[in-house]
Design an enzyme around this catalytic site. Structure first.
Site, mmCIF file in Angstrom:
data_model
loop_
_atom_site.group_PDB
_atom_site.id
_atom_site.type_symbol
_atom_site.label_atom_id
_atom_site.label_comp_id
_atom_site.label_asym_id
_atom_site.label_seq_id
_atom_site.Cartn_x
_atom_site.Cartn_y
_atom_site.Cartn_z
ATOM 1 N N ASP A 333 0.532 -1.277 -0.099
ATOM 2 C CA ASP A 333 -0.244 -0.198 -0.020
ATOM 3 C C ASP A 333 1.613 1.518 0.227
ATOM 4 O OD1 ASP A 333 -2.818 1.317 0.481
ATOM 5 O OD2 ASP A 333 -1.571 1.852 1.970
ATOM 6 N N ASP A 532 -1.700 -0.775 6.322
ATOM 7 C CA ASP A 532 -1.203 -0.134 7.797
ATOM 8 C C ASP A 532 -2.395 0.400 7.542
ATOM 9 O OD1 ASP A 532 -1.339 2.473 6.437
ATOM 10 O OD2 ASP A 532 -0.744 3.633 8.271
ATOM 11 N N ASP A 536 -6.932 -1.448 4.043
ATOM 12 C CA ASP A 536 -5.965 -2.503 3.330
ATOM 13 C C ASP A 536 -6.415 -3.923 4.540
ATOM 14 O OD1 ASP A 536 -4.259 -0.719 2.253
ATOM 15 O OD2 ASP A 536 -3.450 -0.078 4.438
#
Length: 793
Positions: A333, A532, A536
Site C-alpha cells: 500500500d 497499515d 487494507d
C-alpha cells in the site's frame, strides 16, 4: 502546556487487580512436564548403569525397562492419536523401537531411546518458553490506573475510564496508558515496543504511543484514544492471539516420512530376513529413531519467532513465518507504508476572514480531540509555532469527512471543502488549491469559521527515507516482483512508485480492487501484502501472508495481518523476511543432516556393525547436534542500522534539521509559482526573505554536513570518496543561492520585466529541484542508517 512544578496532591496508585495479570496459559513455571520427563528418564538410565556396575544386572534391567516403558506411554498415545487422524510420521519409528526393545529384552537401548525422546521434548519446551517469554514480556506491563486532571486537581482513575480529550499526568517511570499528544517535552524509553535501547525525545504536539515508559521528567498527555483503542491494547491482543494459536508447525521431517518410514521398515525387515536375528532389525529401528530430530524444525521456527519479537516483529505462529520465508511477490500500500504516514504542514492558505496564525490556531484547537492522522500533524504544527491551544466544546466527528466544534465561541469545521461548507459551492481558489496539491501528492484540509470557508492547510506525507533502500534489499534476498497499490489518482501514485523502484503501480484502487489485485498476484507466486490502514485489512487477509505496519492502535489491518511490525519502519520488513528464511533454512538443514546421518547408521546397523545399545547412544549424539543447530535460529546477524553512539546521534541530528528546513524548500517552489501571477512587490519581498533564510539557515546546515557528517559517513560506508556526489550537490546549491542573490540585487527600481521574472523562476525551480533530490539522497543513503530516525514534525 508545560508541566508545573507545584502539583495538587494525587492519591496513591492502587495495586493492579489480580485478574489483570496475564492468563495462566501465558505464564510459565521454571520447568514443566517435559523437564520432569527428562529428569526421570535420565535418572532411570543412570540408576540402571549404577546397579549394573554394582553387579546387579537384574536390577539394572528393571530400571532400564521401566524407564523405556515410562517414555513409551506418552509417545504411544501421541502416535495413536495421529493414526486416528490418519497422520503418520517418523515418530512411529520411535514407538516401534521402544516397543521392540522391551519385547526383545534390549532394555539399555530402550532406556537410551527414552532419554532421547525426553531430551527432544525438553528442548522443544525450552525453545517454546524462550519465544513466549520474548512475546509476553509486553503483557505484564499493562498499566491499570492513570493520574488524570479533574476539577482543578489530580485524581487516580481506572485506565478504562480515560476518554479522548482527557489530560493525564505521566510521572517518571510510568508506562503511558493510552495514545495521546504530548503537552510538554517527553523523554521516553520505547524499548518494550521497538527493541531499541536508546531514549527518544518527543516534542510538544508529538504523538506518544501507549506502552512506552517515561524516562524523563513528568509531562502532560492529551489522550486521543481510549485504552481499548490504543496501540498497547492492540499489541497485547496481537500477542495474545499469537500465543493462543496452536502453531501449525508442519514438521519438515514428516514431509519425508512417506519415504523414510517405509524405507526404515523395509531395511529392518531385510536385516532380520537375511541375518535371521530380530535384534539386528531392532538396531535399525533404534538408529532410525529421530525423536529430537522430528522436533528440530519447530524448534528452529519457534526460535525465529523469538528472534523477530526481540526486533519488534510479531508473527502470529510458525505457519506465518514459514510462508513469509517463501514469499516472492510483494504488494505494498502507498499511504503509511511507502510514505511515512506522518504528514506535516507545508503551507497555510488563509483568506480575508482570518490570518494564517489564527486559522492554524482554530484548526489545531479543534483537532486536539480527533484521532485522524492529519489532525495530529495540524496540532504538531501549532505547537511548533508556540500557539497555546484552547479546549474545544461540542465536538462531533464524521470519520473520513471532518470534525466540527466550538473554539473560543466560534463555530469551526475542519475537513473536506464540501463538508465544511455544508454542500455550498466551493470557491475557485479552493478548486485550484485542491488540484495543485493532488498533483504534488499533498493533502489539503479546509477550515470553515462561523459557516464560511476561511482557508486551508496544506500537508505533505513524504516518502519514507528507507523505502527505496528497503526494496532494493528485498530484491537482493529474493523478492522478484514489487507492486504498489494506492487509492490515489495515478498522477500522485506513479511518481511515488517510480521514486522507490516498484515494478507496477495500480492507482485509484478501492478495497475490493486491492483484494482482486492481491488474488491476481497469487497466481504468479507466494504473495506478501503490506499495509497499515483499515481499508487494507481485506487485502491483508487475502494475501498468503499479510504484514501490518506500525501497529497503530487497534486497527483492522493489525487484526487481519499475519505479521505486525511494531516498529514503524519499513526496513524491519527486510529483517522479518531474513529471520523467516534463516529459520526455515536452519530447520531444513537440521532435518536433512539428521536423516542423512541416521540413514548411514541404519546401513551400519543392518550390516551388524551397530548393536542396539551402541546405536542408541550414537543416535542420541546425532540428534543433540541437530537440535543445537536448530537453536542457532535464536541468533542472527546484527541489524545494518545503528541505534546508539555518536554516528546515530549525528544521523538523528541532521534528519531533524532536514525536517526543519523542508518548509523552506517548499517556500522556494511556492514563490516561483506566484511569480507573474500575484503582485510583484509582494512576491519579491517573499523571495528576499527566502534568500535570507537560505543564507542564514540552509547553507550553514550544508557546511556542517560537509565538515561533520560526511567524514563519519565515509568511514562507515568505505570505498573511494563515497560522499563525492553529495558534496557536488552542495556546490550547486551554494552556486544557485548566490545567483539568486545577484538577480535580486540587479532588479531595476521599477520592478522586474518579463525576462527578470523568467530568470528568477528558472533559478527558484532549479534550486527547489536540487534541494529535494539532495535531501532525498541524503536521507536514503545516510540519515536512514539510524533506527527510528525522526520524520518531519
Amino acid at each position: 502546556m508545560q508541566v508545573r512544578d507545584q502539583r495538587p496532591h494525587a492519591e496513591p496508585t492502587p495495586p493492579a487487580p489480580k485478574d489483570a495479570r496475564p492468563p495462566a496459559r501465558l505464564r510459565f513455571l521454571p520447568f514443566g512436564p517435559d523437564v520432569a520427563l527428562l529428569a526421570v528418564t535420565a535418572a532411570g538410565l543412570a540408576l540402571g548403569g549404577l546397579t549394573w556396575l554394582l553387579r546387579a544386572p537384574t536390577a539394572a534391567s528393571w530400571a532400564w525397562g521401566l524407564t523405556a516403558a515410562l517414555a513409551l506411554a506418552p509417545l504411544g498415545l501421541a502416535v495413536a492419536r495421529a493414526l486416528l487422524q490418519r497422520r503418520t510420521g517418523v515418530d512411529v519409528i520411535a514407538a516401534l523401537a521402544l516397543l521392540g526393545a522391551l519385547i526383545l529384552g534390549e532394555y539399555l537401548a530402550g532406556a537410551v531411546i527414552a532419554v532421547m525422546f525426553a531430551t527432544g521434548q525438553a528442548l522443544e519446551g525450552y525453545a517454546d518458553r524462550r519465544a513466549r517469554r520474548d512475546l509476553t514480556a509486553l503483557l505484564a506491563r499493562a498499566p491499570q490506573a492513570v493520574t488524570r486532571y479533574r476539577d482543578g486537581g489530580l485524581q487516580t482513575a481506572a485506565v478504562e475510564a480515560v476518554q479522548p480529550g482527557d489530560r493525564l499526568l505521566i510521572r517518571p517511570g510510568d508506562v503511558v496508558p493510552v495514545d495521546g499528544i504530548a503537552e510538554g517535552v517527553a523523554v521516553l524509553d520505547e524499548s518494550a515496543l521497538t527493541g531499541e535501547a536508546r531514549l527518544v525525545e518527543r516534542q510538544p504536539g508529538d504523538t506518544v504511543r501507549s506502552g512506552v515508559v517515561n524516562a524523563g521528567s513528568p509531562f502532560d498527555l492529551r489522550a486521543t484514544a481510549t485504552a481499548a483503542g490504543s496501540t498497547y491494547a492492540g499489541i497485547v491482543r496481537l500477542v495474545a492471539e499469537a500465543q493462543a494459536i496452536k502453531a501449525p508447525f508442519v514438521r519438515l521431517a514428516d514431509r519425508y516420512a512417506t519415504a523414510f518410514l517405509p524405507l526404515t521398515l523395509v531395511l529392518a525387515g531385510l536385516a532380520w530376513l537375511i541375518s535371521g536375528d530380530p535384534v539386528r532389525a531392532l538396531a535399525v529401528l533404534v538408529v532410525a529413531t529421530p525423536c529430537p530430530l522430528i522436533l528440530a524444525a519447530p524448534i528452529a521456527i519457534v526460535a525465529g519467532l523469538s528472534r523477530g519479537a526481540r526486533r519488534g516483529i510479531v508473527v502470529k505462529g510458525g505457519g506465518a513465518l514459514e510462508t513469509l520465508a517463501r514469499v516472492g511477490i510483494l504488494v505494498l500500500d502507498k499511504t503509511g507504508t511507502i510514505t511515512a504516514g506522518r504528514p506535516f504542514l507545508t503551507d497555510i492558505e488563509a483568506q480575508e476572514r482570518v490570518d494564517a496564525e489564527t486559522l492554524l490556531w482554530l484548526a489545531a484547537s479543534l483537532d486536539q480531540v480527533s484521532s485522524h492522522v492529519l489532525a495530529g500533524a495540524v496540532v504538531r504544527a501549532a505547537y511548533e509555532r508556540g500557539l497555546r491551544l484552547a479546549l474545544p466544546l461540542d465536538v462531533t466527528e464524521e470519520p473520513g469527512r471532518g470534525v466540527r466544534g466550538r473554539v473560543d465561541g466560534r463555530d469551526v469545521a475542519v475537513g473536506s471543502a464540501e463538508w465544511v461548507t455544508g454542500g455550498r459551492p466551493v470557491p475557485g481558489w479552493a478548486h485550484r488549491l485542491r488540484r495543485r496539491t493532488a498533483f504534488e501528492g499533498a493533502a489539503s484540509v479546509f477550515v470553515a469559521v462561523d459557516g464560511a470557508l476561511a482557508g486551508a492547510l496544506v500537508l505533505e506525507d513524504p516518502i519514507r527515507p528507507d523505502a527505496a533502500r528497503t526494496l532494493r534489499a528485498l530484491r537482493r534476498i529474493g523478492i522478484r516482483e514489487v507492486v504498489l497499490l494506492s487509492g490515489d489518482h495515478a498522477d500522485v501514485a506513479e511518481p511515488v512508485g517510480a521514486a522507490v523502484g516498484v515494478d507496477a503501480v495500480l492507482a485509484e484502487q478501492s478495497p475490493e480492487e486491492k483484494v482482486a489485485a492481491v488474488q491476481a498476484a497469487r497466481a504468479r507466486g507466494t504473495v506478501a501484502m503490506v499495509g497499515d490502514g483499515i481499508n487494507d485489512a481485506p487485502a491483508l487477509a487475502a494475501a498468503d501472508v499479510g504484514v501490518a505496519m506500525g501497529a497503530r492502535g487497534a486497527t483492522a489491518s493489525s487484526e487481519a495481518a499475519d505479521v505486525v511490525l511494531v516498529v514503524d519502519r519499513l526496513d524491519r520488513l527486510v529483517e522479518a523476511v531474513r529471520v523467516a528464511r534463516r529459520s526455515r533454512r536452519i530447520a531444513l538443514q537440521s532435518v536433512l543432516a539428521g536423516m542423512g546421518l541416521s540413514l548411514a547408521a541404519m546401513l551400519a546397523a543392518a550390516a551388524g556393525y551397530l548393536p542396539p545399545a551402541a546405536g542408541a547412544f550414537l543416535q542420541e549424539g546425532i540428534d543433540l547436534a541437530v537440535i543445537l543447530n536448530a537453536l542457532r535460529a535464536l541468533t542472527g546477524a546484527r541489524p545494518t542500522t545503528v541505534s546508539r553512539g555518536p554516528e546515530a546521534a549525528l544521523s538523528r541530528r541532521f534528519q531533524a534539521e532536514h525536517a526543519q528546513l523542508l518548509p523552506l524548500v517548499n517556500r522556494v517552489r511556492a514563490a516561483a509559482d506566484r511569480l507573474g501571477r500575484d503582485a510583484a512587490e509582494t512576491v519579491l519581498a517573499e523571495i528576499r526573505t527566502i534568500h535570507g533564510d537560505l543564507v542564514e539557515r540552509l547553507l550553514p546546515h550544508e557546511e556542517a554536513e560537509e565538515t561533520v557528517l560526511y567524514p563519519v559517513v565515509a568511514r562507515l560506508v568505505g570505498g573511494e570518496d563515497p560522499t563525492g556526489p553529495m558534496s557536488r550537490a552542495h556546490v550547486e546549491i551554494s552556486r544557485l543561492t548566490r545567483l539568486l542573490g545577484r538577480l535580486l540585487d540587479d532588479l531595476p527600481p521599477e520592478g522586474p520585466d518579463a525576462d527578470d521574472v523568467a530568470e528568477l523562476r528558472r533559478v527558484l525551480y532549479g534550486l527547489h529541484a536540487i534541494l529535494r533530490l539532495h535531501f532525498a539522497q541524503e536521507e536514503e543513503a545516510y540519515l536512514s542508517l539510524a533506527e527510528s530516525a525522526p520524520g518531519p514534525s
